[in-house]
Design a protein around this motif. Structure first.
Motif, short mmCIF file in Angstrom:
data_model
loop_
_atom_site.label_atom_id
_atom_site.label_comp_id
_atom_site.label_asym_id
_atom_site.label_seq_id
_atom_site.Cartn_x
_atom_site.Cartn_y
_atom_site.Cartn_z
N ASP A 210 27.47 -12.23 1.36
CA ASP A 210 28.38 -11.24 0.78
C ASP A 210 27.76 -9.85 0.83
O ASP A 210 28.45 -8.85 1.11
CB ASP A 210 28.72 -11.60 -0.66
N TYR A 211 26.46 -9.78 0.57
CA TYR A 211 25.79 -8.47 0.64
C TYR A 211 25.90 -7.87 2.04
O TYR A 211 26.25 -6.70 2.21
CB TYR A 211 24.32 -8.58 0.24
N VAL A 212 25.64 -8.67 3.05
CA VAL A 212 25.76 -8.19 4.43
C VAL A 212 27.18 -7.72 4.70
O VAL A 212 27.40 -6.66 5.30
CB VAL A 212 25.34 -9.29 5.42
N ASP A 213 28.17 -8.49 4.23
CA ASP A 213 29.57 -8.14 4.48
C ASP A 213 30.01 -6.89 3.71
O ASP A 213 31.02 -6.27 4.07
CB ASP A 213 30.48 -9.31 4.10
N SER A 214 29.27 -6.52 2.67
CA SER A 214 29.64 -5.33 1.91
C SER A 214 29.28 -4.03 2.63
O SER A 214 29.68 -2.94 2.20
CB SER A 214 28.95 -5.36 0.53
N ARG A 215 28.51 -4.14 3.72
CA ARG A 215 28.12 -2.96 4.49
C ARG A 215 28.41 -3.23 5.97
O ARG A 215 27.50 -3.35 6.79
CB ARG A 215 26.64 -2.62 4.25
N PRO A 216 29.69 -3.33 6.34
CA PRO A 216 30.06 -3.73 7.70
C PRO A 216 29.68 -2.68 8.75
O PRO A 216 29.41 -1.51 8.43
CB PRO A 216 31.58 -3.90 7.62
N TYR A 270 15.29 -5.21 12.23
CA TYR A 270 16.60 -5.47 12.82
C TYR A 270 16.50 -6.33 14.08
O TYR A 270 17.50 -6.92 14.51
CB TYR A 270 17.31 -4.16 13.15
N PHE A 271 15.31 -6.42 14.67
CA PHE A 271 15.09 -7.24 15.85
C PHE A 271 14.42 -8.57 15.51
O PHE A 271 14.53 -9.53 16.28
CB PHE A 271 14.21 -6.48 16.85
N ALA A 272 13.74 -8.63 14.37
CA ALA A 272 12.96 -9.81 14.02
C ALA A 272 13.71 -10.80 13.15
O ALA A 272 13.36 -11.98 13.11
CB ALA A 272 11.68 -9.38 13.30
N MET A 273 14.74 -10.33 12.42
CA MET A 273 15.47 -11.19 11.50
C MET A 273 16.96 -10.93 11.64
O MET A 273 17.37 -9.86 12.06
CB MET A 273 15.03 -10.91 10.05
N THR A 274 17.75 -11.92 11.25
CA THR A 274 19.21 -11.79 11.33
C THR A 274 19.84 -11.97 9.95
O THR A 274 19.20 -12.48 9.02
CB THR A 274 19.81 -12.83 12.28
N ALA A 275 21.10 -11.59 9.87
CA ALA A 275 21.84 -11.75 8.61
C ALA A 275 21.89 -13.21 8.17
O ALA A 275 21.87 -13.52 6.97
CB ALA A 275 23.25 -11.21 8.78
N LEU A 291 20.52 -6.36 7.56
CA LEU A 291 20.30 -7.12 8.78
C LEU A 291 21.65 -7.56 9.33
O LEU A 291 22.58 -7.84 8.58
CB LEU A 291 19.42 -8.34 8.50
N ARG A 292 21.75 -7.61 10.65
CA ARG A 292 23.03 -7.94 11.29
C ARG A 292 23.04 -9.37 11.80
O ARG A 292 21.99 -10.02 11.96
CB ARG A 292 23.29 -6.97 12.45
N ASN A 327 19.59 -11.63 -8.13
CA ASN A 327 20.81 -11.26 -7.42
C ASN A 327 20.50 -10.24 -6.33
O ASN A 327 19.94 -9.18 -6.60
CB ASN A 327 21.81 -10.69 -8.44
N ILE A 328 20.90 -10.53 -5.10
CA ILE A 328 20.55 -9.64 -3.99
C ILE A 328 21.24 -8.29 -4.11
O ILE A 328 20.72 -7.27 -3.64
CB ILE A 328 20.87 -10.30 -2.62
N PHE A 329 22.40 -8.23 -4.75
CA PHE A 329 23.07 -6.95 -4.94
C PHE A 329 22.28 -6.05 -5.89
O PHE A 329 22.32 -4.82 -5.78
CB PHE A 329 24.48 -7.15 -5.48
N GLU A 330 21.58 -6.64 -6.85
CA GLU A 330 20.83 -5.87 -7.83
C GLU A 330 19.39 -5.59 -7.39
O GLU A 330 18.74 -4.70 -7.92
CB GLU A 330 20.81 -6.61 -9.17
N ALA A 331 18.89 -6.33 -6.42
CA ALA A 331 17.51 -6.16 -5.97
C ALA A 331 17.32 -4.84 -5.23
O ALA A 331 18.28 -4.26 -4.70
CB ALA A 331 17.12 -7.32 -5.05
#
Length: 452
Positions: A210-216, A270-275, A291-292, A327-331
């Motif tokens: 959800d965090y990733v999707d909040s910043r499309p 951004y190259f080493a890890m993915t969403a 991360l994408r 919570n990842i949104f609060e971190a």
């Protein structure tokens, strides 16, 4: 001649290829490059089997001193940089308190940095709504560039950094263009990302996905387009920081083809890890932009390998470990990365994907040095500063918490195996890191001065 240092038998990386030559260092400069140097030296390093290349020039680092020194300080941060192969860095106008938005705040950082840095350092000035009349004094005081945010920054702490509105960006670009400066921009549409965040939290959608999707992706593209439009109107030199998507890079390339003076960076994470991996790694992998997804990362790799990204930076953004819990949104949104920049990307780009090592050196050293008017950095050549790293392509290691030099010893890369290793870091001819000895000597870092 008696040299201070001679580096022998290494595979020296030049901009036009790799050659096995010796390097002689005198008075902190590269004084001689030859097939064989037979003169004496105070110190001789045998670099057999290793690459010898210019140290990384990292133009995107957050050191939180003063004000939030418990997050990261100049001493611990620069030790981590030295261990990771960075020999110069430019420090962002946040997350220290107060933010670097006037000469007084800059002087606090200048004073705090003295005799604490193991590598050379410089500073940004910030662009915020209340400091349009302070940009000239920051430029005169020696900041290497300016930075603003097109994403929302929410803080009720006095002296903290704030994002710009369109008027501030427009007027700021006008002034920075007059000063001959560069404006570096964090590009994400603040209205959409903040409202999506509110919506997801309200609906109880607080997973990593959800965090990733909040910043499309389109929110990055939109902000890049707006920044480019304003730069075309004002003539301001532009640099887009930590770009995470191919779509945004294509917009930047189009603007460049139309004559805009614009450059772009991306970051190892951004190259080493993915969403898809954020859920497993947790908030340590939270960053902005996020991360994408793997399919989008593949397109970003194409951009890098095709030469469409100008350079790499860490966006090292540390914090205390409690801020990376729950919570990842609060971190806190930032990744600690400077200690693993060079070997991680060498492994991923050169060893695994066949990027030419001379192109890798452009990405970590030459291109940022040129853009930031640091002509004595970023290249192995006679008369340049002897900022040199040794990298063994045949050593492997696992990133372990106990080996990190950060003030707060956590990293999204913990447990990751990297199949090459920085073994020595040399700043102006002085060994500051040795794999066997660790950090060597006292802090010798000097303030970077642009030459325009």
């Amino acid at each position: 001649m008696m040299y201070d240092l001679i580096i022998k038998n290494g595979n020296v990386v030049f901009r036009d290829g790799v050659r096995q030559v010796d390097i002689g260092v005198k008075n902190e400069k590269i004084a001689c490059i030859a097939m064989e140097i037979t003169d004496e030296a105070k110190e001789v390093i045998d670099a057999s089997g290793q690459y010898v290349m210019p140290g990384m020039v990292d133009t995107h680092v957050h050191i939180s001193e003063p004000g939030r020194t418990e997050w990261e300080g100049f001493e611990t941060g620069s030790k981590a940089m030295a261990a990771g192969g960075t020999t110069s860095y430019v420090e962002m106008p946040l997350n220290a308190l107060p933010a670097t938005i006037n000469k007084e705040a800059l002087n606090l950082k200048l004073d705090a940095a003295i005799d604490q840095n193991y590598v050379d350092y410089g500073f940004y000035g910030g662009l915020v709504p209340e400091n349009l009349d302070k940009l000239a004094e920051l430029s005169d005081a020696g900041v290497l560039a300016f930075k603003c945010f097109l994403s929302d920054i929410t803080s009720d702490i006095p002296g903290d950094f704030t994002n710009v509105d369109d008027y501030t960006m427009y007027k700021g670009m006008q002034k920075i263009a007059e000063l001959g400066g560069i404006l570096c921009i964090h590009a994400e549409n603040p209205s959409v990302t903040s409202k999506l965040t509110e919506e997801m939290i309200r609906e109880g959608r607080t997973s990593a996905a959800d965090y990733v999707d909040s910043r499309p992706i389109f929110t990055e593209v939109d902000a890049v387009q707006r920044a480019i439009l304003f730069a075309k109107e004002t003539g301001c030199k532009l640099h887009l920081v930590h770009i995470s998507t191919s779509e945004a890079i294509q917009v930047i390339l189009k603007a460049r083809s139309e004559g805009l003076d614009v450059t772009v960076e991306s970051c190892p994470h951004y190259f080493a890890m993915t969403a898809e991996q954020v859920a497993e790694i947790g908030p340590k992998a939270k960053c902005q932009p996020p991360l994408r997804k793997a399919k989008d990362q593949a397109k970003l790799w194409d951009e890098l390998l095709n030469g469409n990204i100008d350079w790499l930076t860490s966006d090292h953004s540390p914090c205390t470990e409690d801020l990376k819990q729950g919570n990842i949104f609060e971190a806190w949104g930032g990744i600690s990365g400077v200690q693993n920049n060079v070997d991680l990307m060498f492994d991923l780009a050169v060893k695994q994907r066949g990027l030419a090592v001379e192109k890798f050196v452009d990405l970590i050293a030459f291109n940022p040095s040129k853009r930031f008017s640091l002509p004595y950095k970023g290249e192995i050549a006679v008369s340049k500063d002897a900022d040199i790293i040794l990298l063994d392509p045949n050593q492997s290691y696992v990133v372990k918490r106990e080996d990190l030099y950060y003030k707060n010893k956590h990293s999204a890369y913990e447990g990751r195996k990297i199949d090459c290793r920085v073994t020595k870091t040399i700043v102006r001819g002085n060994v500051v890191f040795d794999l066997q000895k660790g950090i060597v000597g006292e802090p010798i870092g000097k303030l970077l001065v642009a030459v325009k």
